[in-house]
Design a protein around this motif. Structure first.
Motif, PDB file in Angstrom:
ATOM      1  N   ARG A  32      20.484  76.917  30.583  1.00 15.67           N
ATOM      2  CA  ARG A  32      20.745  75.479  30.500  1.00 15.67           C
ATOM      3  C   ARG A  32      21.045  75.003  29.085  1.00 15.67           C
ATOM      4  NH1 ARG A  32      16.234  72.077  33.056  1.00 15.67           N
ATOM      5  NH2 ARG A  32      14.919  73.692  32.203  1.00 15.67           N
ATOM      6  N   ASP A  33      20.568  75.721  28.086  1.00 19.34           N
ATOM      7  CA  ASP A  33      20.768  75.298  26.700  1.00 19.34           C
ATOM      8  C   ASP A  33      22.042  75.854  26.077  1.00 19.34           C
ATOM      9  OD1 ASP A  33      18.380  73.902  26.795  1.00 19.34           O
ATOM     10  OD2 ASP A  33      17.215  75.658  26.174  1.00 19.34           O
ATOM     11  N   SER A  34      22.768  76.694  26.788  1.00 17.91           N
ATOM     12  CA  SER A  34      23.974  77.297  26.220  1.00 17.91           C
ATOM     13  C   SER A  34      25.164  76.351  26.352  1.00 17.91           C
ATOM     14  CB  SER A  34      24.276  78.627  26.906  1.00 17.91           C
ATOM     15  OG  SER A  34      24.470  78.434  28.280  1.00 17.91           O
ATOM     16  N   ASN A  35      26.103  76.474  25.412  1.00 15.99           N
ATOM     17  CA  ASN A  35      27.304  75.643  25.458  1.00 15.99           C
ATOM     18  C   ASN A  35      28.511  76.500  25.826  1.00 15.99           C
ATOM     19  OD1 ASN A  35      28.071  76.972  23.093  1.00 15.99           O
ATOM     20  ND2 ASN A  35      27.259  75.367  21.784  1.00 15.99           N
ATOM     21  N   GLY A  61      17.948  70.120  40.482  1.00 18.01           N
ATOM     22  CA  GLY A  61      17.127  70.808  41.470  1.00 18.01           C
ATOM     23  C   GLY A  61      16.777  69.891  42.629  1.00 18.01           C
ATOM     24  N   LYS A  62      16.691  70.470  43.811  1.00 22.18           N
ATOM     25  CA  LYS A  62      16.398  69.684  45.007  1.00 22.18           C
ATOM     26  C   LYS A  62      14.898  69.442  45.144  1.00 22.18           C
ATOM     27  CE  LYS A  62      20.186  71.524  47.759  1.00 22.18           C
ATOM     28  NZ  LYS A  62      20.531  72.225  48.998  1.00 22.18           N
ATOM     29  N   VAL A  63      14.560  68.332  45.770  1.00 20.60           N
ATOM     30  CA  VAL A  63      13.167  68.058  46.108  1.00 20.60           C
ATOM     31  C   VAL A  63      12.896  68.717  47.454  1.00 20.60           C
ATOM     32  CG1 VAL A  63      11.479  66.267  46.638  1.00 20.60           C
ATOM     33  CG2 VAL A  63      13.152  65.911  44.822  1.00 20.60           C
ATOM     34  N   LYS A  64      11.907  69.588  47.490  1.00 25.71           N
ATOM     35  CA  LYS A  64      11.569  70.328  48.703  1.00 25.71           C
ATOM     36  C   LYS A  64      10.122  70.045  49.084  1.00 25.71           C
ATOM     37  CE  LYS A  64      15.318  72.625  49.547  1.00 25.71           C
ATOM     38  NZ  LYS A  64      15.997  72.596  50.816  1.00 25.71           N
ATOM     39  N   ARG A  73      12.671  71.918  42.882  1.00 23.74           N
ATOM     40  CA  ARG A  73      13.245  73.148  42.357  1.00 23.74           C
ATOM     41  C   ARG A  73      13.778  72.904  40.955  1.00 23.74           C
ATOM     42  NH1 ARG A  73      16.406  75.804  47.485  1.00 23.74           N
ATOM     43  NH2 ARG A  73      14.532  76.296  48.659  1.00 23.74           N
ATOM     44  N   GLN A  74      13.942  73.974  40.229  1.00 20.14           N
ATOM     45  CA  GLN A  74      14.333  73.878  38.836  1.00 20.14           C
ATOM     46  C   GLN A  74      15.804  73.472  38.689  1.00 20.14           C
ATOM     47  OE1 GLN A  74      13.704  77.537  36.774  1.00 20.14           O
ATOM     48  NE2 GLN A  74      13.315  76.513  34.847  1.00 20.14           N
ATOM     49  N   ASN A  75      16.105  72.673  37.658  1.00 19.18           N
ATOM     50  CA  ASN A  75      17.490  72.360  37.323  1.00 19.18           C
ATOM     51  C   ASN A  75      18.141  73.609  36.742  1.00 19.18           C
ATOM     52  OD1 ASN A  75      16.918  69.712  38.019  1.00 19.18           O
ATOM     53  ND2 ASN A  75      16.493  69.109  35.923  1.00 19.18           N
ATOM     54  N   TRP A  76      19.470  73.761  36.941  1.00 24.02           N
ATOM     55  CA  TRP A  76      20.162  74.929  36.428  1.00 24.02           C
ATOM     56  C   TRP A  76      21.591  74.574  36.064  1.00 24.02           C
ATOM     57  CZ3 TRP A  76      23.899  77.138  39.890  1.00 24.02           C
ATOM     58  CH2 TRP A  76      23.874  76.621  41.176  1.00 24.02           C
ATOM     59  N   LYS A  77      22.239  75.475  35.360  1.00 22.50           N
ATOM     60  CA  LYS A  77      23.608  75.247  34.894  1.00 22.50           C
ATOM     61  C   LYS A  77      24.521  76.316  35.465  1.00 22.50           C
ATOM     62  CE  LYS A  77      25.110  73.639  30.685  1.00 22.50           C
ATOM     63  NZ  LYS A  77      25.238  73.671  29.221  1.00 22.50           N
ATOM     64  N   LYS A  78      25.694  75.870  35.918  1.00 26.91           N
ATOM     65  CA  LYS A  78      26.688  76.757  36.508  1.00 26.91           C
ATOM     66  C   LYS A  78      27.935  76.698  35.635  1.00 26.91           C
ATOM     67  CE  LYS A  78      28.049  75.225  40.484  1.00 26.91           C
ATOM     68  NZ  LYS A  78      28.283  74.950  41.909  1.00 26.91           N
TER      69      LYS A  78
END
Length: 94
Positions: A32-35, A61-64, A73-78
């Motif tokens: 997540r911290d990468s550019n 991240g989705k609420v489950k 769930r955790q936020n993530w970067k694609k």
């Protein structure tokens, strides 16, 4: 940042596999911290390909629900990475 900590795993779905065939792009889950510049350098050095462009998306991240408790769930970067014409990356070769 280490190139092995920037790229976490390939993101393989039906949509991304169609994009790989049609637009010569690969999709990766990245730190997540990468550019975009770090992602481009990591892909070029790790897979030995030429990168044309990098597009990133921060995915929330989705609420489950776990029983009667709620969690998130955790936020993530694609990252959508477009490769130079004629180059490919095969994630499933042994």
């Amino acid at each position: 940042m280490n190139i092995y900590s920037i790229i976490k795993k390939p993101h393989v779905t039906e949509k991304t596999s169609l994009g790989t065939e049609a637009a010569n792009t690969i999709t990766l889950v990245v730190d997540r911290d990468s550019n975009k510049i770090e992602i481009k350098k990591a892909v070029e050095s790790l897979f030995k390909v030429n990168v044309t462009s990098v597009r990133t998306v921060n995915v929330a991240g989705k609420v489950k629900r776990f029983g009667r408790n709620y969690g998130k769930r955790q936020n993530w970067k694609k990252a959508y990475i477009t490769l130079k014409e004629g180059q490919t990356v095969d994630f499933f070769e042994v």
